[in-house]
Design a protein around this motif. Structure first.
Motif, PDB file in Angstrom:
ATOM      1  N   ARG A  44      54.213  16.842  42.606  1.00  0.00           N
ATOM      2  CA  ARG A  44      52.959  17.119  41.918  1.00  0.00           C
ATOM      3  C   ARG A  44      52.246  15.807  41.608  1.00  0.00           C
ATOM      4  N   ARG A  64      61.022  24.740  42.813  1.00  0.00           N
ATOM      5  CA  ARG A  64      59.787  24.317  42.170  1.00  0.00           C
ATOM      6  C   ARG A  64      59.938  22.900  41.605  1.00  0.00           C
ATOM      7  N   GLY A 105      49.778  19.966  38.017  1.00  0.00           N
ATOM      8  CA  GLY A 105      48.882  20.304  39.107  1.00  0.00           C
ATOM      9  C   GLY A 105      49.590  21.058  40.210  1.00  0.00           C
ATOM     10  N   PRO A 106      48.913  21.237  41.350  1.00  0.00           N
ATOM     11  CA  PRO A 106      49.480  22.021  42.452  1.00  0.00           C
ATOM     12  C   PRO A 106      50.627  21.301  43.149  1.00  0.00           C
ATOM     13  N   LEU A 107      51.420  22.068  43.891  1.00  0.00           N
ATOM     14  CA  LEU A 107      52.403  21.488  44.795  1.00  0.00           C
ATOM     15  C   LEU A 107      51.658  20.647  45.825  1.00  0.00           C
ATOM     16  N   LEU A 142      49.662  32.071  49.311  1.00  0.00           N
ATOM     17  CA  LEU A 142      49.318  31.192  48.202  1.00  0.00           C
ATOM     18  C   LEU A 142      48.069  30.399  48.545  1.00  0.00           C
ATOM     19  N   SER A 168      45.758  27.467  49.331  1.00  0.00           N
ATOM     20  CA  SER A 168      46.113  26.129  49.804  1.00  0.00           C
ATOM     21  C   SER A 168      44.888  25.453  50.395  1.00  0.00           C
ATOM     22  N   LYS A 218      47.613  20.691  49.450  1.00  0.00           N
ATOM     23  CA  LYS A 218      47.739  21.147  48.073  1.00  0.00           C
ATOM     24  C   LYS A 218      47.933  22.670  48.075  1.00  0.00           C
ATOM     25  N   VAL A 219      48.919  23.134  47.301  1.00  0.00           N
ATOM     26  CA  VAL A 219      49.248  24.558  47.237  1.00  0.00           C
ATOM     27  C   VAL A 219      49.312  24.989  45.773  1.00  0.00           C
ATOM     28  N   ASP A 220      48.561  26.022  45.434  1.00  0.00           N
ATOM     29  CA  ASP A 220      48.612  26.586  44.084  1.00  0.00           C
ATOM     30  C   ASP A 220      49.862  27.451  43.973  1.00  0.00           C
ATOM     31  N   ASP A 221      50.885  26.915  43.320  1.00  0.00           N
ATOM     32  CA  ASP A 221      52.182  27.604  43.249  1.00  0.00           C
ATOM     33  C   ASP A 221      52.475  28.156  41.855  1.00  0.00           C
ATOM     34  N   ARG A 222      51.430  28.334  41.041  1.00  0.00           N
ATOM     35  CA  ARG A 222      51.655  28.756  39.655  1.00  0.00           C
ATOM     36  C   ARG A 222      52.392  30.091  39.559  1.00  0.00           C
TER      37      ARG A 222
END
Length: 261
Positions: A121, A167, A173-175, A218, A220, A232-236
């Motif tokens: 991150r 994780r 922030g994003p992955l 996801l 990205s 960048k990947v939104d992994d929330r």
């Protein structure tokens, strides 16, 4: 020449790698569609004709179905095998050499080297040390600590994949996956992808997809910063492990702007 497969094998191979969960049905239908498109495209086509037809089939299906189809077809064709850590892709007019320090992709007289430099991150990226690649059939694996990088050679291009098992705890922030870029080709954002251009060559790094353990897509995106490619990947809301999956393929130069499409 098409690999020697039965009709059932053409359909079953893409299905075997279709994503799990809610995305599975859509990907399965898309896999069937593109398999039929590609089988028809190969018959009697020149190399240029195959590339054009493959690109048409690629753009006609969801991103999540492209990797399974290309990998399955590539695994049955001798021309896509990795020999001595070298790959050739006549349909996409590419070559690749796999080394511990990265992957060099050549198009004509130009080349670019991509190297996974870090992941995690923002502000807490974990550096990735060089590791020896291992090849089997049309696949190459890099067993980095904490993330597995792999490449598959197939008619739709060189598919790059990252499997992130857990994780990242540090940072915010994003992955993020950060790739070093060097060589003759220079990166610029174009649409949802990245154009790699120089010395009369144009490649496209794109068709990005990211999925979690339940098969959910996801959000990205790709960025170009400081001479590096960043994914960048939104992994929330992701269930790990997470798979991140871009493609490198031939782009087309247009007379109007000289850019990659």
């Amino acid at each position: 020449m098409l690999p020697s497969l039965t009709h059932s094998e053409y359909f079953e191979a893409p299905i075997a790698r279709a994503p799990r969960g809610g995305a599975g049905v859509a990907a399965l239908v898309a896999a069937l569609t593109v398999a039929v498109t590609l089988v028809a495209a190969w018959s009697g086509q020149s190399v240029a004709g195959r590339a054009s037809a493959a690109g048409h089939g690629l753009s006609a299906v969801p991103v999540t179905a492209r990797g399974p189809v290309s990998a399955a077809l590539g695994s049955h064709a001798a021309g896509y095998r990795i020999v001595g850590l070298h790959a050739r892709n006549r349909v996409q007019r590419l070559g690749a050499t796999f080394e511990s320090g990265g992957v060099t992709i050549a198009s004509g007289s130009a080349s670019a080297r991509l190297r996974l430099a870090g992941y995690g991150r923002g502000g807490a990226l974990r550096e990735v040390a060089p590791v020896a690649p291992r090849a089997r059939a049309n696949r190459v694996d890099y067993a980095h600590g904490g993330v597995r990088e792999w490449w598959l050679n197939g008619p739709l291009g060189l598919e790059q994949g990252f499997d992130v098992p857990a994780r990242p705890a540090a940072g915010s922030g994003p992955l993020a996956l950060s790739l070093g870029l060097s060589g003759d080709l220079h990166a610029r954002r174009t649409g949802a992808g990245v154009a790699l251009e120089g010395k009369g060559a144009a490649l496209r790094y794109g068709s990005l997809s990211a999925t979690d353990a339940r098969g959910r897509a996801l959000p990205s995106r790709l960025e170009v910063r400081g001479g590096r490619l960043q994914i960048k990947v939104d992994d929330r809301n992701a269930a790990y492990p997470v798979r991140v999956d871009p493609f490198v393929a031939q782009a087309e130069l247009t007379a109007s702007d000289g850019g990659a499409r």
